[in-house]
Design a protein around this motif. Structure first.
Motif, PDB file in Angstrom:
ATOM      1  N   GLN A   1      42.612  32.505  39.298  1.00  0.00           N
ATOM      2  CA  GLN A   1      43.420  33.720  39.207  1.00  0.00           C
ATOM      3  C   GLN A   1      44.021  34.090  40.560  1.00  0.00           C
ATOM      4  O   GLN A   1      45.193  34.423  40.665  1.00  0.00           O
ATOM      5  CB  GLN A   1      42.548  34.895  38.739  1.00  0.00           C
ATOM      6  CG  GLN A   1      42.026  34.739  37.343  1.00  0.00           C
ATOM      7  CD  GLN A   1      42.843  35.522  36.347  1.00  0.00           C
ATOM      8  OE1 GLN A   1      43.700  36.318  36.724  1.00  0.00           O
ATOM      9  NE2 GLN A   1      42.589  35.301  35.077  1.00  0.00           N
ATOM     10  N   VAL A   2      43.153  34.035  41.590  1.00  0.00           N
ATOM     11  CA  VAL A   2      43.607  34.436  42.911  1.00  0.00           C
ATOM     12  C   VAL A   2      44.708  33.486  43.396  1.00  0.00           C
ATOM     13  O   VAL A   2      45.699  33.910  43.981  1.00  0.00           O
ATOM     14  CB  VAL A   2      42.421  34.501  43.906  1.00  0.00           C
ATOM     15  CG1 VAL A   2      42.899  34.701  45.333  1.00  0.00           C
ATOM     16  CG2 VAL A   2      41.484  35.638  43.507  1.00  0.00           C
ATOM     17  N   MET A   3      44.542  32.210  43.085  1.00  0.00           N
ATOM     18  CA  MET A   3      45.559  31.241  43.464  1.00  0.00           C
ATOM     19  C   MET A   3      46.911  31.596  42.819  1.00  0.00           C
ATOM     20  O   MET A   3      47.940  31.644  43.491  1.00  0.00           O
ATOM     21  CB  MET A   3      45.115  29.848  43.031  1.00  0.00           C
ATOM     22  CG  MET A   3      45.994  28.732  43.537  1.00  0.00           C
ATOM     23  SD  MET A   3      45.503  27.180  42.754  1.00  0.00           S
ATOM     24  CE  MET A   3      46.195  27.395  41.120  1.00  0.00           C
ATOM     25  N   HIS A   4      46.866  31.884  41.531  1.00  0.00           N
ATOM     26  CA  HIS A   4      48.102  32.254  40.840  1.00  0.00           C
ATOM     27  C   HIS A   4      48.740  33.511  41.429  1.00  0.00           C
ATOM     28  O   HIS A   4      49.952  33.602  41.576  1.00  0.00           O
ATOM     29  CB  HIS A   4      47.846  32.455  39.336  1.00  0.00           C
ATOM     30  CG  HIS A   4      47.747  31.168  38.591  1.00  0.00           C
ATOM     31  ND1 HIS A   4      46.653  30.828  37.826  1.00  0.00           N
ATOM     32  CD2 HIS A   4      48.604  30.130  38.498  1.00  0.00           C
ATOM     33  CE1 HIS A   4      46.841  29.625  37.312  1.00  0.00           C
ATOM     34  NE2 HIS A   4      48.005  29.183  37.692  1.00  0.00           N
ATOM     35  N   LEU A   5      47.880  34.484  41.770  1.00  0.00           N
ATOM     36  CA  LEU A   5      48.399  35.729  42.335  1.00  0.00           C
ATOM     37  C   LEU A   5      49.042  35.494  43.695  1.00  0.00           C
ATOM     38  O   LEU A   5      50.093  36.047  43.995  1.00  0.00           O
ATOM     39  CB  LEU A   5      47.287  36.776  42.429  1.00  0.00           C
ATOM     40  CG  LEU A   5      46.882  37.390  41.088  1.00  0.00           C
ATOM     41  CD1 LEU A   5      45.573  38.161  41.215  1.00  0.00           C
ATOM     42  CD2 LEU A   5      47.989  38.294  40.548  1.00  0.00           C
ATOM     43  N   HIS A   6      48.410  34.654  44.508  1.00  0.00           N
ATOM     44  CA  HIS A   6      48.985  34.351  45.815  1.00  0.00           C
ATOM     45  C   HIS A   6      50.347  33.690  45.648  1.00  0.00           C
ATOM     46  O   HIS A   6      51.294  33.993  46.376  1.00  0.00           O
ATOM     47  CB  HIS A   6      48.046  33.449  46.627  1.00  0.00           C
ATOM     48  CG  HIS A   6      46.873  34.201  47.178  1.00  0.00           C
ATOM     49  ND1 HIS A   6      45.825  33.592  47.807  1.00  0.00           N
ATOM     50  CD2 HIS A   6      46.590  35.528  47.176  1.00  0.00           C
ATOM     51  CE1 HIS A   6      44.937  34.500  48.188  1.00  0.00           C
ATOM     52  NE2 HIS A   6      45.380  35.686  47.806  1.00  0.00           N
ATOM     53  N   GLU A   7      50.437  32.803  44.655  1.00  0.00           N
ATOM     54  CA  GLU A   7      51.726  32.153  44.394  1.00  0.00           C
ATOM     55  C   GLU A   7      52.800  33.175  44.064  1.00  0.00           C
ATOM     56  O   GLU A   7      53.969  32.991  44.367  1.00  0.00           O
ATOM     57  CB  GLU A   7      51.592  31.144  43.244  1.00  0.00           C
ATOM     58  CG  GLU A   7      50.964  29.833  43.689  1.00  0.00           C
ATOM     59  CD  GLU A   7      50.580  28.948  42.507  1.00  0.00           C
ATOM     60  OE1 GLU A   7      49.940  27.925  42.746  1.00  0.00           O
ATOM     61  OE2 GLU A   7      50.929  29.292  41.354  1.00  0.00           O
ATOM     62  N   ALA A   8      52.364  34.269  43.405  1.00  0.00           N
ATOM     63  CA  ALA A   8      53.317  35.303  43.025  1.00  0.00           C
ATOM     64  C   ALA A   8      53.517  36.317  44.163  1.00  0.00           C
ATOM     65  O   ALA A   8      54.245  37.297  44.005  1.00  0.00           O
ATOM     66  CB  ALA A   8      52.843  36.020  41.766  1.00  0.00           C
ATOM     67  N   GLY A   9      52.827  36.087  45.282  1.00  0.00           N
ATOM     68  CA  GLY A   9      52.985  36.965  46.430  1.00  0.00           C
ATOM     69  C   GLY A   9      52.200  38.255  46.334  1.00  0.00           C
ATOM     70  O   GLY A   9      52.536  39.247  46.982  1.00  0.00           O
ATOM     71  N   VAL A  10      51.129  38.253  45.533  1.00  0.00           N
ATOM     72  CA  VAL A  10      50.323  39.466  45.393  1.00  0.00           C
ATOM     73  C   VAL A  10      49.140  39.403  46.355  1.00  0.00           C
ATOM     74  O   VAL A  10      48.516  38.347  46.525  1.00  0.00           O
ATOM     75  CB  VAL A  10      49.812  39.618  43.942  1.00  0.00           C
ATOM     76  CG1 VAL A  10      48.883  40.821  43.824  1.00  0.00           C
ATOM     77  CG2 VAL A  10      50.980  39.747  42.983  1.00  0.00           C
ATOM     78  N   ASP A  11      48.847  40.533  46.971  1.00  0.00           N
ATOM     79  CA  ASP A  11      47.759  40.600  47.932  1.00  0.00           C
ATOM     80  C   ASP A  11      46.420  40.717  47.199  1.00  0.00           C
ATOM     81  O   ASP A  11      45.952  41.811  46.904  1.00  0.00           O
ATOM     82  CB  ASP A  11      47.982  41.817  48.846  1.00  0.00           C
ATOM     83  CG  ASP A  11      47.252  41.652  50.172  1.00  0.00           C
ATOM     84  OD1 ASP A  11      46.341  40.795  50.244  1.00  0.00           O
ATOM     85  OD2 ASP A  11      47.616  42.359  51.121  1.00  0.00           O
ATOM     86  N   ALA A  12      45.832  39.566  46.888  1.00  0.00           N
ATOM     87  CA  ALA A  12      44.555  39.550  46.176  1.00  0.00           C
ATOM     88  C   ALA A  12      43.527  38.786  46.994  1.00  0.00           C
ATOM     89  O   ALA A  12      43.862  37.840  47.696  1.00  0.00           O
ATOM     90  CB  ALA A  12      44.729  38.871  44.816  1.00  0.00           C
ATOM     91  N   VAL A  13      42.273  39.236  46.916  1.00  0.00           N
ATOM     92  CA  VAL A  13      41.199  38.537  47.633  1.00  0.00           C
ATOM     93  C   VAL A  13      40.020  38.323  46.688  1.00  0.00           C
ATOM     94  O   VAL A  13      39.954  38.936  45.617  1.00  0.00           O
ATOM     95  CB  VAL A  13      40.701  39.345  48.857  1.00  0.00           C
ATOM     96  CG1 VAL A  13      41.821  39.579  49.846  1.00  0.00           C
ATOM     97  CG2 VAL A  13      40.067  40.656  48.412  1.00  0.00           C
ATOM     98  N   MET A  14      39.124  37.430  47.104  1.00  0.00           N
ATOM     99  CA  MET A  14      37.891  37.286  46.330  1.00  0.00           C
ATOM    100  C   MET A  14      36.687  37.302  47.242  1.00  0.00           C
ATOM    101  O   MET A  14      36.707  36.770  48.343  1.00  0.00           O
ATOM    102  CB  MET A  14      37.920  36.003  45.512  1.00  0.00           C
ATOM    103  CG  MET A  14      38.190  34.749  46.300  1.00  0.00           C
ATOM    104  SD  MET A  14      38.254  33.343  45.164  1.00  0.00           S
ATOM    105  CE  MET A  14      38.989  32.107  46.208  1.00  0.00           C
TER     106      MET A  14
END
Ligand code: ADP
Ligand code: MG
Length: 641
Positions: free
Chosen positions: A100-113
């Motif tokens: 999920q985090v990988m996909h979000l990073h691809e979309a430019g969203v600031d997500a962490v785990m």
């Protein structure tokens, strides 16, 4: 354009009750669509995604039940971008979080785990950022989404302290509980750490919840609301009540079939091999097995018996993490086509093109089966879900579930499904998931789907009527005889023993249970005077007699009892109180149709005229049939022309 409900201000609870239509337009609707397009690249919402976003932005507690692949993630990822602060997502599996985090990073969203696998340095960086958010440090951008495993909440004081600080400055936007059925012991995938999520509401009150799941029978939903401290919904829909969204769980692209499973181990693998090579030669698939040992042997045998044509991998709890990762990769890349796995494989798997899921054995529950088979066809294209079933496996899941809370009832529901040769699979699922629901879920349903309309494309909908047989009064008499023999035997009987005894093959009962392991019991020989007790032998084939036993069990005429030996659990059939109403009667009465209504349909034996066991590739059947019909009419017209 509606304004948000005012309950997130100080007067939460005092806000007026009323029905809110979350499918309408709100002050944030423009922004919502904008982010949908610019960040995620989608033009429109699927089913109730928009309503979930709206309720979520309105700070409601939500349970959203949508099928696997339905797009649950967007229900919080999008609102996370439109609210200040951090959305905390609790998810059961590392692999799932990483994905999920990988996909979000691809979309430019600031997500962490933050998980057990996060490096010390990365953890420190994250804690510093959370601190900066809490302090309102200028120029420090918010972490929009933080993914954690439930252990983090349960075990990390440091993390709890960080959440405390965020909460104090109203920067905890929402708690998302993914795969929320893991909270319930009555679900098929219980995780003890999920129960510790009960602290969320106590420690950080006022933060809205979004619980997501694909499988949430009424009992599980009840557990879920209770554990998390979410208010039960009523028709009044007060603003602090949970909003439940439940889309139809029916997925048109999945074609269900239960196929007869040969009694020999090799025979059943050969059948699966033929099935896979005929219908899914180059496709990606999953073969679910009950035990770790089964996985190993099924994988090996499939490979061997197909001369390597079926490239299999093995996945279960004992496989080392590195190997699991490697398998995941090979599977994604298509180097391994078929994964033989226990239920440990798959929670949250995001591989769209799984074209078939085969169950080598029954699942322990129908929710489990729905969830496992639901890993097929997540891309929306046609996929097959095939369950291989034989009556002996019925006793096997009974023994495996006898120590689990509610395990027997769940196993019986699975058995009812597997042994049913007539009812549409879609209707069976719908009835199971709606059963005994105390809350009127339909009230919140956004997608009205007539649960009573047959799907038209499962095995039972497609089955030619002449492949089934009904034996009428012979079934009733045989049922009566089986129950009488069981009651009179003077000892507990396994299904095999009972069938042998009632069919006049008394010797097997003397062999006793567990192949001589339960010694003392094994030696007691069960003998029954069949003429006196049952007016003669049961005059049905072995298969039919066993099928009848399963039917009697599913309908409550038999109950199960268990005997634990050092190595296994023996399962016995005992006549129930319901059975007594039946067995009280004389044979003449039964022959004349007396007693409770009881009937059973059987699969005609293959080889006999008109009999076919079905291919399990149900989607193709009508096309084939159509093509054939066309060809015949074409040739007919050609010959007449
Ligand atoms: P779930 O968690 O319900 O199993 P996901 O949230 O992982 O499903 O979404 C499944 C897939 O559907 C993802 O590949 C996602 O990108 C896609 N998807 C979600 N919402 C939409 C949408 N509105 N339009 C197109 N694709 C979508
Ligand atoms: Mg998901």
């Amino acid at each position: 354009i509606r304004e948000a409900h005012p309950q997130h201000r100080s007067d939460r609870g005092k806000a007026p009750a009323g029905n809110i239509d979350y499918s309408g337009e709100f002050e944030w609707t423009g922004a919502l669509y904008d982010k949908l397009k610019t960040v995620f690249g989608f033009d429109s919402f699927r089913s109730c995604q928009e309503s979930i976003c709206n309720a979520n932005l309105d700070r409601r507690d939500i349970v959203a039940i949508m099928p696997t692949g339905g797009g649950k993630s967007l229900g919080y990822q999008l609102p996370a971008l439109l609210t200040p602060g951090c959305t905390l997502v609790i998810s059961p599996l590392l692999a799932l979080i990483a994905d999920q985090v990988m996909h979000l990073h691809e979309a430019g969203v600031d997500a962490v785990m933050l998980t057990g696998a996060t490096s010390k340095e990365e953890q420190n960086r994250i804690y510093q950022r959370l601190q900066a958010m809490a302090n309102g440090t200028p120029g420090a951008p918010d972490i929009k989404l933080c993914y954690v495993t439930p252990e983090k909440i349960a075990n990390s004081k440091k993390f709890k302290a960080a959440l405390d600080k965020l909460h104090r400055v109203h920067k905890l936007a929402r708690f998302v509980i993914d795969e929320a059925h893991c909270v319930s012991q009555q679900g098929h995938d219980f995780r003890p750490d999920y129960q510790k999520l009960n602290v969320l509401r106590e420690l950080w009150p006022g933060v809205p919840f979004l619980a997501l799941s694909a499988t949430c029978p009424a009992a599980v939903l009840g557990d879920l609301l209770r554990t998390l401290g979410m208010r039960r919904p009523t028709h009044a829909q007060a603003v602090d009540e949970t909003v439940i969204f439940s889309t139809s769980l029916y997925r048109k692209n999945l074609h269900y079939a239960v196929l007869p499973k040969p009694s020999s181990g090799t025979g059943s693998i050969e059948k699966m091999r033929d099935y896979i090579l005929t219908h899914h030669r180059n496709d990606t698939g999953i073969v679910y097995c009950l035990t770790r040992k089964d996985c190993e042997s099924v994988a090996e045998d499939l490979m061997r018996l197909s001369d390597g044509a079926i490239r299999t991998g093995v996945y279960h709890a004992d496989v080392a993490d590195a190997k699991k990762e490697a398998l995941h990769r090979q599977w994604r890349e298509g180097k391994v086509k078929v994964v033989c796995a226990t239920i440990a494989f798959g929670l949250g798997i995001d591989k769209g093109d799984v074209r078939f899921v085969v169950h080598h054995s029954l699942s322990k529950s129908l929710d489990g089966f729905y969830q496992e088979s639901g890993r097929a066809g997540r891309d929306g294209k046609d996929a097959d879900c095939v369950l291989y079933y034989r009556t002996q496996d019925a006793m096997r899941i009974a023994s495996l579930t006898c120590n689990e809370r509610g395990g027997q009832d769940k196993a019986l529901a699975m058995l009812a499904f597997a042994s049913d040769l007539e009812e549409c699979r879609k209707i069976q699922f719908a009835q199971y998931f709606n059963k005994s629901s105390k809350m009127s879920l339909s009230f919140f349903r956004t997608e009205e789907e007539d649960a009573n309309t047959r799907c038209g494309h499962c095995d039972n909908c497609m089955r030619a009527p002449d492949t089934l047989e009904r034996l009428g009064v012979r079934t009733r008499v045989a049922a009566w005889q089986l129950l009488r023999v069981a009651a009179d035997a003077g000892r507990e009987l396994t299904m095999t023993q009972l069938c042998d005894l009632a069919r006049g093959l008394g010797s097997s009962a003397a062999a006793g249970p567990g192949k001589g392991k339960g010694k003392g019991r094994a030696k007691e020989k069960a003998t029954v005077d069949l003429d006196r007790v049952a007016g003669g032998k049961v005059e049905l084939s072995r298969e039919h007699t066993e099928a009848l036993c399963v039917r009697l069990l599913v309908e409550g005429y038999f109950t199960l009892s268990f005997h634990h030996t050092a190595y296994s659990v023996n399962v016995y059939l005992e006549p129930s109180a319901t059975a007594a109403r039946f067995t009280r009667l004389g044979k003449d009465d039964v022959e004349q149709g007396g007693g409770p209504p009881f009937d059973c349909v059987f699969l005609k034996k293959p080889g006999r005229k008109g009999a076919a066991s079905g291919s399990g590739h149900v989607k193709k059947a009508p096309e084939k049939a159509k093509a054939k019909a066309k060809a015949t009419s074409a040739s007919a017209s050609a010959s007449t022309g």
